[in-house]
Design an enzyme around this catalytic site. Structure first.
Site, PDB file in Angstrom:
ATOM      1  N   GLY A 206     -25.601 -17.221  11.341  1.00 13.28           N
ATOM      2  CA  GLY A 206     -26.545 -17.733  11.706  1.00 13.28           C
ATOM      3  C   GLY A 206     -26.372 -16.958  13.312  1.00 13.28           C
TER       4      GLY A 206
ATOM      5  N   LEU B 241     -34.241 -23.600  -3.195  1.00 14.26           N
ATOM      6  CA  LEU B 241     -34.763 -25.061  -2.806  1.00 14.26           C
ATOM      7  C   LEU B 241     -35.386 -25.404  -3.625  1.00 14.26           C
ATOM      8  CD1 LEU B 241     -35.041 -24.740   1.092  1.00 14.26           C
ATOM      9  CD2 LEU B 241     -33.421 -25.647   0.318  1.00 14.26           C
TER      10      LEU B 241
ATOM     11  N   ASN C 256     -39.229 -18.486   5.803  1.00 17.07           N
ATOM     12  CA  ASN C 256     -37.781 -17.380   5.778  1.00 17.07           C
ATOM     13  C   ASN C 256     -37.654 -16.070   5.687  1.00 17.07           C
ATOM     14  OD1 ASN C 256     -34.997 -16.837   4.543  1.00 17.07           O
ATOM     15  ND2 ASN C 256     -35.736 -15.691   2.518  1.00 17.07           N
TER      16      ASN C 256
ATOM     17  N   MET D 260     -28.252 -19.247   2.154  1.00 19.97           N
ATOM     18  CA  MET D 260     -28.639 -18.759   0.672  1.00 19.97           C
ATOM     19  C   MET D 260     -28.648 -19.942  -0.725  1.00 19.97           C
ATOM     20  SD  MET D 260     -27.852 -15.633   2.076  1.00 19.97           S
ATOM     21  CE  MET D 260     -26.547 -14.510   0.797  1.00 19.97           C
TER      22      MET D 260
ATOM     23  N   HIS E 220     -35.935 -12.321   5.722  1.00 22.82           N
ATOM     24  CA  HIS E 220     -35.584 -11.333   4.650  1.00 22.82           C
ATOM     25  C   HIS E 220     -35.223 -10.118   5.113  1.00 22.82           C
ATOM     26  CE1 HIS E 220     -33.732 -10.057   0.590  1.00 22.82           C
ATOM     27  NE2 HIS E 220     -35.002  -9.016   0.198  1.00 22.82           N
TER      28      HIS E 220
ATOM     29  N   ASN F 271     -29.892 -15.289  13.217  1.00 23.51           N
ATOM     30  CA  ASN F 271     -30.894 -16.019  13.341  1.00 23.51           C
ATOM     31  C   ASN F 271     -30.946 -17.487  13.808  1.00 23.51           C
ATOM     32  OD1 ASN F 271     -33.146 -13.364  12.208  1.00 23.51           O
ATOM     33  ND2 ASN F 271     -31.079 -13.522  10.934  1.00 23.51           N
TER      34      ASN F 271
HETATM   35  C1  GRF Z   1     -29.962 -11.992   7.659  1.00 26.07           C
HETATM   36  O1  GRF Z   1     -30.150 -10.666   6.928  1.00 26.07           O
HETATM   37  C2  GRF Z   1     -31.633 -12.624   6.601  1.00 26.07           C
HETATM   38  O2  GRF Z   1     -32.550 -11.869   6.590  1.00 26.07           O
HETATM   39  C3  GRF Z   1     -30.961 -13.353   5.273  1.00 26.07           C
HETATM   40  O3  GRF Z   1     -29.185 -13.309   5.540  1.00 26.07           O
HETATM   41  C4  GRF Z   1     -28.733 -12.934   6.595  1.00 26.07           C
HETATM   42  C5  GRF Z   1     -28.502 -13.693   8.392  1.00 26.07           C
HETATM   43  O4  GRF Z   1     -27.489 -13.552   8.677  1.00 26.07           O
HETATM   44  N1  GRF Z   1     -32.169 -13.894   4.948  1.00 26.07           N
HETATM   45  P1  GRF Z   1     -27.015 -14.519   9.523  1.00 26.07           P
HETATM   46  O5  GRF Z   1     -26.928 -15.861   9.597  1.00 26.07           O
HETATM   47  O6  GRF Z   1     -28.757 -14.911  10.082  1.00 26.07           O
HETATM   48  O7  GRF Z   1     -26.372 -13.545  11.346  1.00 26.07           O
END
Ligand code: GRF
Length: 177
Positions: free
Chosen positions: A10, A85, A99, A82, A101, A12
């Site tokens: 989490g 959808l 999203n 993860m 990435h 992000n």
């Molecule tokens: C991030 O590296 C994002 O780019 C990828 O999954 C990771 C999630 O990290 N899709 P967090 O849960 O936001 O710390």
């Protein structure tokens, strides 16, 4: 209002919270993850939608979409979510699901993008924010920023720092539309 989908750490989500973005609620496909604690600490409503509780993925995804829509969500952010959808979800928020990435897509889609870039021996990788479709990290690209692979031991941290900067920027722009 924004609905955020999470599965793990989490960080992000935290960047979106710290950026004071209007987050209506946070949904997770996994219980007990750090992202849920972060949301709760920020006073944001959370709910867990475990696949095991449903007869199939469509009915689970429909339930998530209903829950978000009830809370006034009109922009969905996948922040480390993860699961793929299904159309049952995607059709409810057309062109309003994004999203983040950790690679320069279309290079290194999937769940081990940073490791894959290191193994491939490329000099540059980066971060992509993109719209979500039914494929694996295959939707239209909104923004990309390159990150040098060297020094390799700090690559993951440098990629995450870029994610935490550009995801809130893009989301803020999309909120204004
Ligand atoms: C991030 O590296 C994002 O780019 C990828 O999954 C990771 C999630 O990290 N899709 P967090 O849960 O936001 O710390």
């Amino acid at each position: 209002m924004i609905g955020v989908l999470v599965s793990g750490e989490g960080s992000n989500l935290q960047a979106l919270i710290d950026g004071c973005l209007p987050i209506a609620c946070v949904a997770s496909n996994k219980r007990g993850v750090r992202a849920l604690e972060r949301a709760e600490q920020a006073g944001i409503p959370v709910r867990v939608f475990e696949l095991a509780g449903y007869r199939d993925r469509d009915s689970r995804d429909r339930d998530i979409a209903d829950w978000l829509a009830l809370r006034g969500v009109d922009l969905v952010v996948l922040a480390g979510y993860m699961h793929l959808l299904t159309a049952a979800f995607l059709d409810r928020f057309p062109n309003r699901i994004v999203n983040v990435h950790p690679s320069l897509l279309p290079d290194f889609p999937g769940t081990s993008a940073i490791k894959d870039a290191l193994s491939a021996g490329v000099a540059m990788t980066g971060v992509t924010v993109h719209y979500v479709d039914e494929g694996v990290d295959s939707g239209t690209i909104i923004r990309q920023e390159p990150v040098a692979v060297e020094p390799r031991d700090t690559l993951a941290d440098r990629i995450h720092a870029v994610e935490h900067r550009i995801l809130p920027e893009v989301v803020r722009e999309l909120c204004a539309r």
